[in-house]
Design a protein around this motif. Structure first.
Motif, PDB file in Angstrom:
ATOM      1  N   LEU A  29       0.874  -1.178   0.000  1.00  0.00           N
ATOM      2  CA  LEU A  29       0.000   0.000   0.000  1.00  0.00           C
ATOM      3  C   LEU A  29       0.910   1.227   0.000  1.00  0.00           C
ATOM      4  N   TYR A  30       1.134   1.752  -1.177  1.00  0.00           N
ATOM      5  CA  TYR A  30       2.124   2.826  -1.342  1.00  0.00           C
ATOM      6  C   TYR A  30       1.523   4.211  -1.121  1.00  0.00           C
ATOM      7  N   ALA A  31       0.307   4.478  -1.661  1.00  0.00           N
ATOM      8  CA  ALA A  31      -0.237   5.833  -1.619  1.00  0.00           C
ATOM      9  C   ALA A  31      -1.736   5.802  -1.353  1.00  0.00           C
ATOM     10  N   VAL A  32      -2.215   6.821  -0.623  1.00  0.00           N
ATOM     11  CA  VAL A  32      -3.648   6.988  -0.365  1.00  0.00           C
ATOM     12  C   VAL A  32      -3.973   8.469  -0.454  1.00  0.00           C
ATOM     13  N   ALA A  33      -5.084   8.769  -1.139  1.00  0.00           N
ATOM     14  CA  ALA A  33      -5.609  10.132  -1.164  1.00  0.00           C
ATOM     15  C   ALA A  33      -7.037  10.108  -0.650  1.00  0.00           C
ATOM     16  N   ALA A  34      -7.363  11.055   0.208  1.00  0.00           N
ATOM     17  CA  ALA A  34      -8.709  11.153   0.767  1.00  0.00           C
ATOM     18  C   ALA A  34      -8.957  12.604   1.151  1.00  0.00           C
ATOM     19  N   HIS A  35     -10.246  12.967   1.270  1.00  0.00           N
ATOM     20  CA  HIS A  35     -10.584  14.332   1.679  1.00  0.00           C
ATOM     21  C   HIS A  35      -9.973  14.661   3.034  1.00  0.00           C
ATOM     22  N   SER A  36      -9.895  13.663   3.909  1.00  0.00           N
ATOM     23  CA  SER A  36      -9.292  13.855   5.224  1.00  0.00           C
ATOM     24  C   SER A  36      -7.886  13.268   5.230  1.00  0.00           C
ATOM     25  N   PRO A  37      -6.856  14.098   5.348  1.00  0.00           N
ATOM     26  CA  PRO A  37      -5.485  13.568   5.404  1.00  0.00           C
ATOM     27  C   PRO A  37      -5.272  12.595   6.560  1.00  0.00           C
ATOM     28  N   ASP A  38      -5.960  12.829   7.668  1.00  0.00           N
ATOM     29  CA  ASP A  38      -5.814  11.929   8.819  1.00  0.00           C
ATOM     30  C   ASP A  38      -6.330  10.535   8.494  1.00  0.00           C
ATOM     31  N   ARG A  39      -7.453  10.458   7.767  1.00  0.00           N
ATOM     32  CA  ARG A  39      -7.989   9.153   7.397  1.00  0.00           C
ATOM     33  C   ARG A  39      -7.083   8.467   6.385  1.00  0.00           C
ATOM     34  N   ALA A  40      -6.510   9.250   5.480  1.00  0.00           N
ATOM     35  CA  ALA A  40      -5.569   8.676   4.512  1.00  0.00           C
ATOM     36  C   ALA A  40      -4.334   8.129   5.224  1.00  0.00           C
ATOM     37  N   VAL A  47       3.001   7.310   1.234  1.00  0.00           N
ATOM     38  CA  VAL A  47       2.668   8.711   0.980  1.00  0.00           C
ATOM     39  C   VAL A  47       1.153   8.866   1.046  1.00  0.00           C
ATOM     40  N   TYR A  48       0.711  10.045   1.462  1.00  0.00           N
ATOM     41  CA  TYR A  48      -0.732  10.304   1.528  1.00  0.00           C
ATOM     42  C   TYR A  48      -0.981  11.787   1.295  1.00  0.00           C
ATOM     43  N   SER A  49      -2.210  12.104   0.852  1.00  0.00           N
ATOM     44  CA  SER A  49      -2.560  13.488   0.568  1.00  0.00           C
ATOM     45  C   SER A  49      -4.063  13.614   0.420  1.00  0.00           C
ATOM     46  N   GLN A  50      -4.504  14.826   0.104  1.00  0.00           N
ATOM     47  CA  GLN A  50      -5.899  15.089  -0.236  1.00  0.00           C
ATOM     48  C   GLN A  50      -6.122  15.098  -1.745  1.00  0.00           C
ATOM     49  N   ASP A  51      -5.070  14.921  -2.504  1.00  0.00           N
ATOM     50  CA  ASP A  51      -5.102  15.118  -3.954  1.00  0.00           C
ATOM     51  C   ASP A  51      -5.185  13.770  -4.680  1.00  0.00           C
ATOM     52  N   TYR A  52      -6.353  13.459  -5.223  1.00  0.00           N
ATOM     53  CA  TYR A  52      -6.508  12.214  -5.970  1.00  0.00           C
ATOM     54  C   TYR A  52      -5.560  12.161  -7.164  1.00  0.00           C
ATOM     55  N   ALA A  53      -5.398  13.286  -7.845  1.00  0.00           N
ATOM     56  CA  ALA A  53      -4.541  13.322  -9.029  1.00  0.00           C
ATOM     57  C   ALA A  53      -3.100  12.952  -8.687  1.00  0.00           C
ATOM     58  N   ARG A  54      -2.658  13.273  -7.497  1.00  0.00           N
ATOM     59  CA  ARG A  54      -1.287  12.945  -7.097  1.00  0.00           C
ATOM     60  C   ARG A  54      -1.070  11.430  -7.105  1.00  0.00           C
ATOM     61  N   VAL A  55      -2.077  10.681  -6.655  1.00  0.00           N
ATOM     62  CA  VAL A  55      -1.966   9.221  -6.666  1.00  0.00           C
ATOM     63  C   VAL A  55      -2.000   8.697  -8.095  1.00  0.00           C
ATOM     64  N   VAL A  56      -2.963   9.198  -8.875  1.00  0.00           N
ATOM     65  CA  VAL A  56      -3.135   8.720 -10.248  1.00  0.00           C
ATOM     66  C   VAL A  56      -1.895   8.981 -11.088  1.00  0.00           C
ATOM     67  N   GLU A  57      -1.224  10.105 -10.858  1.00  0.00           N
ATOM     68  CA  GLU A  57      -0.082  10.490 -11.688  1.00  0.00           C
ATOM     69  C   GLU A  57       1.263  10.026 -11.137  1.00  0.00           C
ATOM     70  N   ASP A  58       1.267   9.418  -9.962  1.00  0.00           N
ATOM     71  CA  ASP A  58       2.526   8.971  -9.355  1.00  0.00           C
ATOM     72  C   ASP A  58       3.097   7.798 -10.161  1.00  0.00           C
ATOM     73  N   PRO A  59       4.300   7.920 -10.690  1.00  0.00           N
ATOM     74  CA  PRO A  59       4.867   6.839 -11.521  1.00  0.00           C
ATOM     75  C   PRO A  59       5.134   5.556 -10.749  1.00  0.00           C
ATOM     76  N   ARG A  60       5.160   5.625  -9.422  1.00  0.00           N
ATOM     77  CA  ARG A  60       5.428   4.411  -8.641  1.00  0.00           C
ATOM     78  C   ARG A  60       4.158   3.597  -8.393  1.00  0.00           C
ATOM     79  N   VAL A  61       2.989   4.156  -8.669  1.00  0.00           N
ATOM     80  CA  VAL A  61       1.726   3.439  -8.453  1.00  0.00           C
ATOM     81  C   VAL A  61       1.449   2.537  -9.648  1.00  0.00           C
ATOM     82  N   ASP A  62       1.196   1.265  -9.368  1.00  0.00           N
ATOM     83  CA  ASP A  62       0.872   0.296 -10.421  1.00  0.00           C
ATOM     84  C   ASP A  62      -0.623   0.085 -10.570  1.00  0.00           C
TER      85      ASP A  62
END
Length: 339
Positions: A29-40, A47-62
């Motif tokens: 489980l490499y990356a999670v994006a959610a509206h709540s950073p704490d829940r992510a 890595v975690y964030s509020q930005d869905y696009a960050r997960v989708v565009e991360d080259p390390r995510v398969d």
């Protein structure tokens, strides 16, 4: 190692998918994006964030797992596929057959996996049932009774909001409709009669009662948000029957049974407790790595989407107090030919 990225950190991601990914030795489980950073962050990704696009565009995510409300599935599935990711998307894939078809075309265009997360399809009992039906153990199917009455969502849950893709039919009915279509070899129903009931005007359906007529037989399908939960699946054929013990669709946490009656008598199959989510994650991780895997075919997901849309279009709408219902035969029928 297959790196997973999650869009959404709700209850299913928290209690089911994240543990399944962590338990599989070939996944992380490499990356999670959610509206709540704490829940992510609580899911324990690198890595975690509020930005869905960050997960989708991360080259390390398969693989991107989409666990958002139903109306967000199309946008983020298309964006993930376009970014070159494999996608596991919660059921239902799309709000309509057109949305689901658009997703399947995108998966083919970009050469990536797209799998609907109907996790019960990976349970050994479900796979055995499909195998027995394909082998003709009970002859030609004549009748299916499929009922999934799930728990009542909280008042602020998106499942009550029709604009977000709420409703019992889309939430739990997809399991029962899928079982009915599978029993009839995935042929489209010849006609549909349905009643969608809600307990408050403006809300999504709290109950759906449907009669699907196929060549040679019928399926009686019921889906509901109910105080008394119930899951039933019975399939009757010309040479026998199949019955799944409760819970018929959400088995996993405890042992379950499958009874098969045919010319050789009645056999009882017992399945130990198992985690179908972990089985699903393992198969998708294997496929993402280019290895053989058992996946739910997209043409079957599309068949379910078409049936669900036809049910909604043909249904009589009712506003009924909680606990009351009408069957399709009681209401003024709006019957639709299957697409």
């Amino acid at each position: 190692m297959i790196n997973w990225g999650f869009l959404g950190a709700g209850s299913i991601a928290r209690t089911s998918l994240a543990p399944a990914v962590r338990r599989h030795e070939g996944a992380a489980l490499y990356a999670v994006a959610a509206h709540s950073p704490d829940r992510a962050a609580a899911l324990g990704p690198e890595v975690y964030s509020q930005d869905y696009a960050r997960v989708v565009e991360d080259p390390r995510v398969d693989v991107v797992y989409i666990c958002l409300h139903n109306s967000a599935h199309l946008e983020w599935t298309l964006r993930a596929l376009e970014a070159g990711k494999h996608v596991l998307c919660e059921k239902p894939l799309g709000l309509t057959a057109e949305e689901t078809h658009e997703m399947t075309k995108a998966a083919a265009r970009y050469g990536r996996l797209l799998v609907e997360a109907v996790w019960n399809r990976w349970h050994p009992r479900t796979r055995d049932m499909e195998r027995f039906l394909d082998a003709g153990r009970i002859g030609e199917v004549r009748e299916v009774i499929a009922e999934f009455h799930g728990s009542v969502p909280a008042e602020d849950n998106y499942r009550w909001n029709p604009a977000l893709g709420g409703g019992a039919l889309l939430d739990v009915g997809c399991y029962a409709v899928s079982a009915a279509l599978g029993a009839f070899s995935w042929q489209p129903p010849r006609s549909i009669s349905a009643v969608l009931s809600t307990n408050r005007a403006g809300r999504a359906d709290a109950r759906a009662d449907t009669l699907l007529a196929f060549h040679g037989g019928v399926a009686r399908v019921s889906a509901a948000f109910a105080c008394q939960e119930r899951q039933c699946l019975k399939i009757r054929g010309t040479e026998g029957w199949i019955e799944a013990s409760e819970p018929a669709f959400t088995a996993g946490a405890r042992p379950v049974h499958l009874r098969v009656n045919s010319s050789g008598g009645t056999e009882n199959y017992t399945y130990p407790a198992v985690d179908p989510y972990q089985l699903m994650v393992a198969e998708i991780s294997s496929a993402a790595a280019g290895n053989p895997a058992h996946l739910v075919p997209l043409d079957q997901s599309l068949a379910v989407a078409v049936a669900l849309e036809n049910i909604r279009q043909s249904a009589t709408a009712e506003v009924l107090p909680p606990g009351q219902r009408r069957s399709p035969s009681d209401a003024s029928p709006h019957t639709s030919k299957g697409k």
